[in-house]
Every structure is written in structure tokens, then in C-alpha cells.
Design an enzyme around this catalytic site. Structure first.
Site, PDB file in Angstrom:
ATOM      1  CB  SER A 118      -0.136  -3.651 -10.277  1.00 55.00           C
ATOM      2  OG  SER A 118      -0.289  -2.331  -9.916  1.00 55.00           O
ATOM      3  CD  GLU A 151      -7.803  -7.510 -13.634  1.00 53.85           C
ATOM      4  OE1 GLU A 151      -7.695  -8.176 -14.677  1.00 53.85           O
ATOM      5  OE2 GLU A 151      -6.818  -7.120 -12.988  1.00 53.85           O
TER       6      GLU A 151
HETATM    7  N1  LIG Z   1      -0.614   3.755 -10.242  1.00 52.70           N
HETATM    8  C1  LIG Z   1      -1.375   2.900 -10.921  1.00 52.70           C
HETATM    9  O1  LIG Z   1      -1.712   3.128 -12.101  1.00 52.70           O
HETATM   10  C2  LIG Z   1      -1.878   1.628 -10.285  1.00 52.70           C
HETATM   11  C3  LIG Z   1      -2.939   0.931 -10.883  1.00 52.70           C
HETATM   12  C4  LIG Z   1      -3.470  -0.206 -10.241  1.00 52.70           C
HETATM   13  C5  LIG Z   1      -2.901  -0.652  -9.056  1.00 52.70           C
HETATM   14  N2  LIG Z   1      -1.836   0.023  -8.510  1.00 52.70           N
HETATM   15  C6  LIG Z   1      -1.276  -0.482  -7.267  1.00 52.70           C
HETATM   16  O2  LIG Z   1      -1.793   0.314  -6.183  1.00 52.70           O
HETATM   17  C7  LIG Z   1      -0.819   0.377  -5.143  1.00 52.70           C
HETATM   18  C8  LIG Z   1      -0.519   1.845  -4.867  1.00 52.70           C
HETATM   19  O3  LIG Z   1      -0.018   2.448  -6.054  1.00 52.70           O
HETATM   20  P1  LIG Z   1       0.008   4.027  -6.239  1.00 52.70           P
HETATM   21  O4  LIG Z   1       0.271   4.286  -7.667  1.00 52.70           O
HETATM   22  O5  LIG Z   1      -1.168   4.639  -5.591  1.00 52.70           O
HETATM   23  O6  LIG Z   1       1.322   4.396  -5.407  1.00 52.70           O
HETATM   24  P2  LIG Z   1       1.761   5.799  -4.774  1.00 52.70           P
HETATM   25  O7  LIG Z   1       3.226   5.735  -4.650  1.00 52.70           O
HETATM   26  O8  LIG Z   1       1.110   6.929  -5.486  1.00 52.70           O
HETATM   27  O9  LIG Z   1       1.095   5.737  -3.313  1.00 52.70           O
HETATM   28  C9  LIG Z   1       1.456   4.813  -2.338  1.00 52.70           C
HETATM   29  C10 LIG Z   1       1.192   5.447  -0.983  1.00 52.70           C
HETATM   30  O10 LIG Z   1       1.348   4.462   0.033  1.00 52.70           O
HETATM   31  C11 LIG Z   1       1.896   5.096   1.145  1.00 52.70           C
HETATM   32  N3  LIG Z   1       2.494   4.132   2.051  1.00 52.70           N
HETATM   33  C12 LIG Z   1       3.654   3.474   1.904  1.00 52.70           C
HETATM   34  N4  LIG Z   1       3.861   2.663   2.977  1.00 52.70           N
HETATM   35  C13 LIG Z   1       2.794   2.834   3.787  1.00 52.70           C
HETATM   36  C14 LIG Z   1       2.432   2.296   5.040  1.00 52.70           C
HETATM   37  N5  LIG Z   1       3.217   1.420   5.653  1.00 52.70           N
HETATM   38  N6  LIG Z   1       1.266   2.695   5.594  1.00 52.70           N
HETATM   39  C15 LIG Z   1       0.481   3.602   4.987  1.00 52.70           C
HETATM   40  N7  LIG Z   1       0.776   4.146   3.786  1.00 52.70           N
HETATM   41  C16 LIG Z   1       1.919   3.766   3.209  1.00 52.70           C
HETATM   42  C17 LIG Z   1       2.917   6.055   0.564  1.00 52.70           C
HETATM   43  O11 LIG Z   1       3.295   7.080   1.491  1.00 52.70           O
HETATM   44  C18 LIG Z   1       2.167   6.589  -0.656  1.00 52.70           C
HETATM   45  O12 LIG Z   1       1.449   7.773  -0.368  1.00 52.70           O
HETATM   46  C19 LIG Z   1       0.378  -0.441  -5.614  1.00 52.70           C
HETATM   47  O13 LIG Z   1       0.247  -1.748  -5.132  1.00 52.70           O
HETATM   48  C20 LIG Z   1       0.222  -0.402  -7.136  1.00 52.70           C
HETATM   49  O14 LIG Z   1       0.847  -1.492  -7.754  1.00 52.70           O
HETATM   50  C21 LIG Z   1      -1.321   1.161  -9.093  1.00 52.70           C
END
Ligand SMILES: NC(=O)c1ccc[n+]([C@@H]2O[C@H](COP(=O)([O-])OP(=O)(O)OC[C@H]3O[C@@H](n4cnc5c(N)ncnc54)[C@H](O)[C@@H]3O)[C@@H](O)[C@H]2O)c1
Length: 290
Positions: A118, A151
Site C-alpha cells: 500500500s 497503480e
Molecule cells: N487490505 C487492503 O485494502 C489493501 C489494499 C491495497 C494494498 N494492500 C496491501 O496488500 C498487502 C496484503 O494486504 P491484505 O489486506 O491482503 O493482508 P491480509 O492480512 O489479509 O493477508 C496477508 C496474507 O499474507 C500471508 N503471509 C504473511 N507472511 C507470509 C509469508 N512469509 N509467505 C506467504 N504468505 C505470507 C498471511 O498469512 C496472510 O494470509 C499489504 O502489503 C497491504 O498493505 C492492502
């Protein structure tokens, strides 16, 4: 653009959405996470969402064809012949570095690597790989199957080819690329949104207005589908807090300093929909308490 196989690391909110949209556009996808249980939960979410798309006539292929393109694995070796690796793990630089060090060890020169961070600068994440020219930011929005903008971010070492590949891939999966030509913290859309969201929180903190009224006003006056607090509960307060903190750490600009009301809510575990309490309270079925 050469694209057949995508490897998605992280099967959470974003990773399972990215997996779904790739499968719906005909790509083979391997979705990876740290446990079988997490991957099974993600598959259930994808199955539910794909069914909805089919029900509404938004995709023409049948359920089994789409789901048949998705495999799961906890083994990074499965990324070896992927054309594109998209990382969507927790928003922590150390974890992303750990993931990309492992990915870098198995992929070849032709694989493009992307992070869905993000707010962490792409160049910082790419420092974990030996071919940073092949690294690009692909920032999807939540919920991924519904949101049309992505993006595409150029890190300091990103090649023209990888930057263009990012844009082509986004178009291939039926979305619109928003090109971010410089690696700036928060990129474009969140950077603008963050300042406005934090101002909304400060107004609540100061007792000027309620989250309900601010959300209503933002919907009615500015045509937003959701107000900042409704969106905040959907995204998860801890996810936003990590993102804001990363931007603040990078810029040291008070405009990006997370308000204390937000920091306290995260400490108290009021993370939004996922914990049943955030800016609003939720019933066990996910509906909002009146
Ligand atoms: N949630 C949002 O609205 C949003 C929007 C845009 C970007 N993002 C970004 O996307 C990324 C993920 O966010 P999210 O909301 O999906 O988080 P989330 O917590 O729902 O999912 C993250 C996943 O990554 C897994 N994980 C952690 N360490 C790992 C590893 N070493 N190997 C494999 N898997 C691993 C976790 O078990 C979890 O299932 C972050 O960088 C976040 O900033 C989130």
C-alpha cells in the site's frame, strides 16, 4: 507481453482477490501462503465470489473452468516458471524482503516481480532481489474483483520494459493502469486519500462530527460510494495504520502522522469488520449494528 502463469504470495484479502481476477481472465495461478488452512479459507472466498460473478452474468465461463486454473502451494519453488510473481503479504518490509529473497532464488531473468504494497517504497522492497530492473509496483484496490484501478509504480531501478509489462498486465486482466512515474511514499491515490481520511478522524477526535455524519456527507456531497470510516472498517484499521506509519516514517511530515484515536483503536483490537468493532459495531452476520 508474455503472460500465462502468475504466482501470488499471500492469500489474504488482496492475494485471493488478485488470484481470482487472474483466473477469471484465463491465467494459471498458483496462490501461496504459510499454511494449508489459510489457503483453503482463501479458496472458499474465491469460490463464493466467482459464483457471484457467474450469477450476475459478469463472466461467461463456468465455475469449474475458472477454479481449475487455480492451484495452491506453500512451496516457493512453484514460482520457478511463473511469468509474474505478485506479493501480497503483510505490510512489513522485513517480511516482504524475506519473501522476495526466496522468490529471487528460484525465478529466472524473464520473471517480473511485483509488490502490492500500500505504501512501502518499491525501491526498498526491490533491494531484496538480484534483478531490481524486473521489479515493479502493482497496487490493487480492495475489493480487487470490483475495483478497476491499479497503480503501476516505477522503482528507481525498474526498467522501461518491466514498467510497461505492469501496465499491459493490468489491461490484460481488464483493469485500468494508473502510472506512477516516481517511487513516492503512498503513491498517488492513497497519498491524497490519507490526508483526507486523517482529517476526518481528527474531526471525530475533536468531537466536531460523528463517523456516521462524515460518511454520509462524503457520500452525498462528493459522490463517494463509501465514506472514510466505512472504508476504514472494510480495509482494517491496522492495515491503514501500518500504511500511514510507513508514509510518515518516510516523509516525517505531520500531515501523515496517524491520529491518536486511530492508534488507540488498533491497540484495543478495534480493527473493523474483521473483529466486529472498528469505527462502527457489527453483528456476527457482518451487518452493521444500529
Ligand atoms: N487490505 C487492503 O485494502 C489493501 C489494499 C491495497 C494494498 N494492500 C496491501 O496488500 C498487502 C496484503 O494486504 P491484505 O489486506 O491482503 O493482508 P491480509 O492480512 O489479509 O493477508 C496477508 C496474507 O499474507 C500471508 N503471509 C504473511 N507472511 C507470509 C509469508 N512469509 N509467505 C506467504 N504468505 C505470507 C498471511 O498469512 C496472510 O494470509 C499489504 O502489503 C497491504 O498493505 C492492502
Amino acid at each position: 507481453m508474455n503472460i500465462n502463469k502468475v504466482f501470488v504470495v499471500g492469500a489474504g484479502t488482496m492475494g485471493n482477490g488478485i488470484t481470482q481476477v487472474c483466473a477469471q481472465r484465463g491465467l494459471s495461478v498458483i496462490m501461496s501462503d504459510v499454511s494449508r488452512d489459510l489457503m483453503d479459507k482463501a479458496l472458499k472466498k474465491i469460490e463464493w465470489s466467482v459464483s457471484k460473478f457467474i450469477e450476475k452474468g459478469k463472466v461467461s465461463e463456468d465455475f469449474d473452468t475458472i477454479m481449475g486454473r487455480i492451484q495452491t502451494s506453500t512451496d516457493y519453488n512453484a514460482a520457478a516458471d511463473a511469468d509474474l510473481v505478485i506479493e501480497a503479504v503483510f505490510e512489513k518490509l522485513e517480511i516482504k524482503h524475506e519473501v522476495f529473497a526466496k522468490i529471487d532464488a528460484v525465478v529466472g531473468d524473464k520473471t517480473i516481480m511485483a509488490s502490492n504494497t500500500s505504501a512501502i517504497p518499491i525501491t526498498d522492497i526491490a533491494s531484496a532481489v538480484s534483478r531490481p530492473q524486473n521489479f515493479v509496483g502493482l497496487h490493487f484496490f480492495n475489493p480487487v474483483p470490483m475495483m478497476a484501478a491499479v497503480e503501476v509504480i516505477r522503482g528507481i531501478s525498474t526498467s522501461d520494459k518491466a514498467f510497461q509489462y505492469g501496465a499491459d498486465f493490468v489491461k490484460f486482466i481488464g483493469k485500468e493502469p494508473i502510472m506512477v512515474n516516481k517511487d513516492i511514499a503512498g503513491f498517488i491515490l492513497n497519498r491524497i486519500n490519507m490526508v483526507s481520511n486523517m482529517e476526518a478522524m481528527r474531526l471525530v477526535e475533536q468531537g466536531v462530527a460523528t463517523p456516521e455524519d462524515i460518511d454520509k456527507g462524503m457520500r452525498l456531497a462528493f459522490g463517494r460510494k463509501m465514506g472514510p470510516f466505512e472504508t476504514g472498517d472494510l480495509v482494517g484499521l491496522e492495515v491503514s495504520l501500518m500504511a500511514y506509519t510507513n508514509v510518515y516514517e518516510e516523509e516525517k511530515d505531520p500531515r501523515f502522522y496517524p491520529p491518536s484515536i486511530m492508534r488507540r483503536k488498533v491497540l484495543a483490537g478495534h480493527l473493523g469488520r474483521k473483529t466486529g468493532k472498528g469505527w462502527y459495531d457489527y453483528n456476527p452476520d457482518g451487518s452493521r449494528k444500529k
